[in-house]
Design an enzyme around this catalytic site. Structure first.
Site, short mmCIF file in Angstrom:
data_model
loop_
_atom_site.label_atom_id
_atom_site.label_comp_id
_atom_site.label_asym_id
_atom_site.label_seq_id
_atom_site.Cartn_x
_atom_site.Cartn_y
_atom_site.Cartn_z
CG ASP A 169 -1.92 1.15 1.15
OD1 ASP A 169 -2.42 1.39 0.86
OD2 ASP A 169 -1.96 1.70 2.21
CB SER A 170 0.33 4.75 -0.51
OG SER A 170 -0.63 4.81 0.52
CB CYS A 210 -2.91 -0.06 -2.52
SG CYS A 210 -2.99 2.18 -3.41
CD GLU A 218 0.62 7.12 5.79
OE1 GLU A 218 1.33 7.09 6.58
OE2 GLU A 218 -0.47 5.96 5.29
CB CYS A 229 -9.33 4.51 0.87
SG CYS A 229 -7.36 5.51 1.61
CG HIS A 288 -4.95 4.84 4.10
ND1 HIS A 288 -4.32 4.85 3.91
CD2 HIS A 288 -3.61 5.22 5.31
CE1 HIS A 288 -3.15 4.27 3.32
NE2 HIS A 288 -2.43 5.83 4.38
#
Ligand code: DGL
Length: 269
Positions: free
Chosen positions: A10-11, A73, A153, A187, A189
Protein backbone atom coordinates in the site's frame (compact mmCIF):
# COMPACT_ATOMS: atom_id res chain seq x y z
CA UNK A 1 1.82 -26.47 0.02
CA UNK A 2 3.92 -23.33 -0.34
CA UNK A 3 5.49 -21.66 2.69
CA UNK A 4 6.88 -18.63 0.89
CA UNK A 5 5.42 -15.32 2.08
CA UNK A 6 2.55 -13.38 0.54
CA UNK A 7 3.55 -9.88 -0.58
CA UNK A 8 1.20 -7.03 0.34
CA UNK A 9 1.64 -3.36 -0.50
CA UNK A 10 0.00 0.00 0.00
CA UNK A 11 1.09 3.63 -0.02
CA UNK A 12 1.43 3.49 3.76
CA UNK A 13 -0.59 2.20 6.68
CA UNK A 14 -3.80 1.36 4.80
CA UNK A 15 -2.88 -2.15 3.71
CA UNK A 16 -2.55 -3.11 7.38
CA UNK A 17 -6.34 -3.46 7.26
CA UNK A 18 -5.77 -6.40 4.89
CA UNK A 19 -2.92 -7.67 7.10
CA UNK A 20 -5.20 -7.74 10.13
CA UNK A 21 -7.82 -9.73 8.22
CA UNK A 22 -5.17 -12.12 6.85
CA UNK A 23 -3.57 -12.71 10.25
CA UNK A 24 -6.97 -13.52 11.71
CA UNK A 25 -8.23 -15.75 8.85
CA UNK A 26 -4.94 -17.55 8.10
CA UNK A 27 -2.42 -17.10 10.93
CA UNK A 28 -0.20 -19.76 9.35
CA UNK A 29 0.52 -17.61 6.28
CA UNK A 30 3.78 -15.65 6.23
CA UNK A 31 3.75 -12.20 4.69
CA UNK A 32 6.00 -9.32 3.71
CA UNK A 33 4.31 -5.91 3.85
CA UNK A 34 5.49 -2.76 2.13
CA UNK A 35 4.10 0.68 2.97
CA UNK A 36 5.55 3.19 0.49
CA UNK A 37 5.31 6.04 2.98
CA UNK A 38 7.94 8.11 1.14
CA UNK A 39 5.49 8.58 -1.75
CA UNK A 40 2.17 8.68 0.18
CA UNK A 41 -0.47 9.79 -0.35
CA UNK A 42 -1.02 8.04 -3.68
CA UNK A 43 -4.55 9.40 -4.04
CA UNK A 44 -3.62 12.71 -5.68
CA UNK A 45 -1.12 11.23 -8.14
CA UNK A 46 -1.46 10.75 -11.90
CA UNK A 47 -2.08 7.34 -13.46
CA UNK A 48 1.44 7.46 -14.91
CA UNK A 49 3.01 8.04 -11.47
CA UNK A 50 0.84 5.31 -9.97
CA UNK A 51 1.98 2.84 -12.59
CA UNK A 52 5.63 3.64 -11.86
CA UNK A 53 5.15 3.37 -8.08
CA UNK A 54 3.16 0.14 -8.38
CA UNK A 55 5.91 -1.35 -10.59
CA UNK A 56 8.49 -0.29 -7.97
CA UNK A 57 6.49 -1.96 -5.17
CA UNK A 58 5.94 -5.21 -7.08
CA UNK A 59 9.66 -5.33 -7.88
CA UNK A 60 10.59 -4.82 -4.22
CA UNK A 61 8.28 -7.58 -3.02
CA UNK A 62 9.27 -9.98 -5.83
CA UNK A 63 12.83 -9.50 -4.58
CA UNK A 64 11.69 -10.90 -1.20
CA UNK A 65 10.59 -14.18 -2.80
CA UNK A 66 6.81 -13.86 -2.52
CA UNK A 67 4.43 -16.58 -3.78
CA UNK A 68 1.55 -14.17 -4.47
CA UNK A 69 0.81 -10.50 -4.25
CA UNK A 70 -2.09 -8.56 -2.78
CA UNK A 71 -2.34 -4.98 -4.00
CA UNK A 72 -3.90 -3.67 -0.78
CA UNK A 73 -4.28 -0.21 -2.28
CA UNK A 74 -7.42 0.77 -4.17
CA UNK A 75 -5.61 3.62 -5.90
CA UNK A 76 -2.95 1.29 -7.38
CA UNK A 77 -5.56 -1.34 -8.19
CA UNK A 78 -7.69 1.23 -10.02
CA UNK A 79 -4.86 2.79 -12.00
CA UNK A 80 -2.16 0.14 -12.48
CA UNK A 81 -3.64 -3.36 -12.18
CA UNK A 82 -3.48 -3.93 -15.96
CA UNK A 83 0.25 -3.14 -16.04
CA UNK A 84 1.04 -5.23 -12.96
CA UNK A 85 -0.86 -8.23 -14.37
CA UNK A 86 0.71 -7.91 -17.81
CA UNK A 87 4.24 -7.65 -16.41
CA UNK A 88 3.90 -10.51 -13.88
CA UNK A 89 2.07 -13.32 -15.66
CA UNK A 90 3.75 -15.95 -13.47
CA UNK A 91 2.64 -14.46 -10.13
CA UNK A 92 -0.87 -14.68 -8.63
CA UNK A 93 -1.73 -11.00 -8.23
CA UNK A 94 -4.97 -9.70 -6.73
CA UNK A 95 -6.40 -6.24 -6.22
CA UNK A 96 -9.00 -4.98 -3.76
CA UNK A 97 -11.69 -3.49 -6.02
CA UNK A 98 -13.46 -6.57 -7.39
CA UNK A 99 -13.83 -8.27 -3.98
CA UNK A 100 -15.11 -5.05 -2.38
CA UNK A 101 -17.54 -4.39 -5.24
CA UNK A 102 -18.83 -7.97 -4.89
CA UNK A 103 -19.29 -7.59 -1.13
CA UNK A 104 -21.19 -4.31 -1.62
CA UNK A 105 -23.51 -5.78 -4.26
CA UNK A 106 -24.27 -8.71 -1.92
CA UNK A 107 -24.92 -6.39 1.02
CA UNK A 108 -27.12 -3.71 -0.53
CA UNK A 109 -30.89 -4.06 -0.27
CA UNK A 110 -31.82 -0.82 -2.04
CA UNK A 111 -29.21 -0.92 -4.82
CA UNK A 112 -27.90 2.46 -3.65
CA UNK A 113 -24.19 2.08 -3.00
CA UNK A 114 -21.89 4.80 -1.72
CA UNK A 115 -18.16 4.92 -2.34
CA UNK A 116 -15.58 6.78 -0.26
CA UNK A 117 -12.18 6.68 -1.97
CA UNK A 118 -9.20 8.73 -3.08
CA UNK A 119 -9.48 11.20 -5.95
CA UNK A 120 -7.47 8.91 -8.25
CA UNK A 121 -9.72 5.93 -7.48
CA UNK A 122 -12.93 7.90 -7.96
CA UNK A 123 -11.79 9.47 -11.24
CA UNK A 124 -10.71 6.08 -12.64
CA UNK A 125 -14.33 4.85 -12.56
CA UNK A 126 -13.04 1.37 -11.62
CA UNK A 127 -15.63 0.79 -8.88
CA UNK A 128 -18.55 1.83 -11.09
CA UNK A 129 -17.34 -0.61 -13.78
CA UNK A 130 -16.90 -3.47 -11.30
CA UNK A 131 -20.32 -2.86 -9.73
CA UNK A 132 -22.07 -2.48 -13.09
CA UNK A 133 -20.78 -5.92 -14.18
CA UNK A 134 -22.46 -7.51 -11.15
CA UNK A 135 -25.53 -5.29 -10.73
CA UNK A 136 -26.31 -3.13 -13.78
CA UNK A 137 -29.18 -1.36 -11.98
CA UNK A 138 -27.19 -0.30 -8.91
CA UNK A 139 -26.78 3.46 -8.36
CA UNK A 140 -23.30 4.44 -7.20
CA UNK A 141 -22.55 7.75 -5.49
CA UNK A 142 -18.79 8.30 -5.31
CA UNK A 143 -17.06 10.85 -3.08
CA UNK A 144 -13.35 11.68 -3.24
CA UNK A 145 -11.89 12.20 0.25
CA UNK A 146 -8.46 13.86 -0.09
CA UNK A 147 -8.26 14.93 3.58
CA UNK A 148 -8.47 11.45 5.12
CA UNK A 149 -5.20 9.66 4.22
CA UNK A 150 -2.91 12.49 5.44
CA UNK A 151 -4.79 12.47 8.77
CA UNK A 152 -4.34 8.69 9.16
CA UNK A 153 -0.65 8.84 8.22
CA UNK A 154 -0.20 11.58 10.84
CA UNK A 155 -1.75 9.33 13.48
CA UNK A 156 -4.92 11.45 13.83
CA UNK A 157 -7.33 8.53 14.09
CA UNK A 158 -9.37 9.52 17.16
CA UNK A 159 -13.02 10.03 16.10
CA UNK A 160 -13.24 13.15 18.26
CA UNK A 161 -10.31 14.81 16.46
CA UNK A 162 -12.05 17.93 15.08
CA UNK A 163 -10.34 17.84 11.67
CA UNK A 164 -11.17 14.15 11.22
CA UNK A 165 -14.75 14.46 12.45
CA UNK A 166 -15.33 17.49 10.20
CA UNK A 167 -13.89 15.77 7.12
CA UNK A 168 -15.91 12.60 7.80
CA UNK A 169 -19.13 14.65 8.07
CA UNK A 170 -18.32 16.53 4.86
CA UNK A 171 -17.72 13.31 2.87
CA UNK A 172 -20.68 11.46 4.41
CA UNK A 173 -23.21 14.19 3.50
CA UNK A 174 -23.61 13.34 -0.24
CA UNK A 175 -23.96 9.63 0.60
CA UNK A 176 -26.67 10.32 3.18
CA UNK A 177 -28.42 12.63 0.69
CA UNK A 178 -28.34 9.84 -1.93
CA UNK A 179 -29.82 7.35 0.55
CA UNK A 180 -26.97 4.82 0.27
CA UNK A 181 -27.61 1.76 2.46
CA UNK A 182 -24.11 0.34 1.82
CA UNK A 183 -20.87 2.31 1.71
CA UNK A 184 -17.59 0.93 0.38
CA UNK A 185 -14.53 2.10 2.29
CA UNK A 186 -12.75 2.21 -1.07
CA UNK A 187 -9.39 3.16 0.37
CA UNK A 188 -7.66 0.69 2.67
CA UNK A 189 -6.75 3.49 5.08
CA UNK A 190 -10.39 4.15 5.96
CA UNK A 191 -11.09 1.16 8.23
CA UNK A 192 -8.40 2.62 10.53
CA UNK A 193 -10.78 5.59 11.03
CA UNK A 194 -13.91 3.49 10.86
CA UNK A 195 -15.24 4.95 14.13
CA UNK A 196 -15.20 8.50 12.70
CA UNK A 197 -16.84 7.37 9.45
CA UNK A 198 -19.45 5.34 11.35
CA UNK A 199 -20.26 8.36 13.51
CA UNK A 200 -20.75 10.54 10.40
CA UNK A 201 -22.87 7.99 8.49
CA UNK A 202 -24.94 6.75 11.42
CA UNK A 203 -25.61 3.20 12.60
CA UNK A 204 -27.77 1.89 9.75
CA UNK A 205 -25.36 1.94 6.84
CA UNK A 206 -23.40 -1.24 6.04
CA UNK A 207 -19.68 -0.51 5.70
CA UNK A 208 -17.55 -2.61 3.34
CA UNK A 209 -13.85 -2.94 4.17
CA UNK A 210 -11.99 -3.30 0.85
CA UNK A 211 -8.82 -4.76 2.41
CA UNK A 212 -10.64 -7.39 4.43
CA UNK A 213 -12.92 -8.30 1.49
CA UNK A 214 -9.88 -9.11 -0.65
CA UNK A 215 -8.32 -11.53 1.83
CA UNK A 216 -10.99 -14.20 1.23
CA UNK A 217 -10.38 -13.97 -2.53
CA UNK A 218 -6.62 -14.23 -1.97
CA UNK A 219 -6.90 -17.34 0.21
CA UNK A 220 -9.28 -19.01 -2.28
CA UNK A 221 -6.81 -18.31 -5.12
CA UNK A 222 -3.95 -19.86 -3.12
CA UNK A 223 -6.08 -22.88 -2.21
CA UNK A 224 -6.99 -23.50 -5.87
CA UNK A 225 -3.27 -23.59 -6.70
CA UNK A 226 -2.39 -25.81 -3.74
CA UNK A 227 -0.24 -22.92 -2.53
CA UNK A 228 -1.50 -22.36 1.04
CA UNK A 229 1.16 -22.49 3.76
CA UNK A 230 1.58 -25.20 6.39
CA UNK A 231 -1.36 -24.74 8.75
CA UNK A 232 0.57 -26.34 11.63
CA UNK A 233 3.18 -23.55 11.79
CA UNK A 234 2.57 -19.86 12.58
CA UNK A 235 3.54 -17.58 9.68
CA UNK A 236 6.39 -15.07 9.82
CA UNK A 237 5.68 -11.31 9.60
CA UNK A 238 7.87 -8.64 8.12
CA UNK A 239 7.14 -4.96 7.51
CA UNK A 240 8.96 -2.39 5.39
CA UNK A 241 8.25 1.32 5.00
CA UNK A 242 10.09 3.86 2.87
CA UNK A 243 9.95 6.85 5.28
CA UNK A 244 8.75 7.82 8.76
CA UNK A 245 9.39 4.47 10.46
CA UNK A 246 8.52 5.78 13.92
CA UNK A 247 5.00 6.96 13.03
CA UNK A 248 4.45 3.88 10.82
CA UNK A 249 5.27 1.58 13.76
CA UNK A 250 3.27 3.65 16.26
CA UNK A 251 0.01 3.92 14.31
CA UNK A 252 0.36 0.43 12.80
CA UNK A 253 0.99 -1.26 16.16
CA UNK A 254 -2.02 0.50 17.70
CA UNK A 255 -4.24 -0.64 14.83
CA UNK A 256 -3.00 -4.25 14.68
CA UNK A 257 -2.66 -4.70 18.41
CA UNK A 258 0.89 -6.12 18.04
CA UNK A 259 4.23 -4.45 18.55
CA UNK A 260 5.61 -3.98 15.03
CA UNK A 261 8.87 -2.36 16.21
CA UNK A 262 11.15 -5.42 15.98
CA UNK A 263 9.58 -6.49 12.68
CA UNK A 264 9.85 -3.21 10.76
CA UNK A 265 12.67 -1.84 8.64
CA UNK A 266 12.86 1.44 6.74
CA UNK A 267 14.21 1.03 3.20
CA UNK A 268 15.00 3.46 0.42
CA UNK A 269 12.75 3.19 -2.62
N1 DGL B 1 -4.71 3.11 0.91
C1 DGL B 1 -4.67 3.45 -0.47
C2 DGL B 1 -5.94 3.14 -1.19
O1 DGL B 1 -6.56 2.15 -0.87
C3 DGL B 1 -3.91 4.69 -0.88
C4 DGL B 1 -4.31 5.96 -0.25
C5 DGL B 1 -3.39 7.11 -0.57
O2 DGL B 1 -2.17 6.96 -0.43
O3 DGL B 1 -3.88 8.16 -1.00
O4 DGL B 1 -6.32 3.80 -2.12
Amino acid sequence: MDDRPIGIFDSGLGGLTAVRALASAAPWESFVYLGDTAHAPYGDRTAEQLRALSRQNVGFLRGRGVKALLVACNTSTANAMDVMLAENPDLPLLGVIEPAAGAAVSATETGRIGLLATAATVSSGAYERAIRCLAPEAAVTAVACPKLVPLVEAGRTDPSDPALAGAAREYAAPLLAAGADTVILGCTHYPIIRAAIRRALGPDVTLIDSGAASVGALLRALERRGALGDKATPGSRRFYCSAGREMFVKVGSAFLGWDMAGLTEQVEL
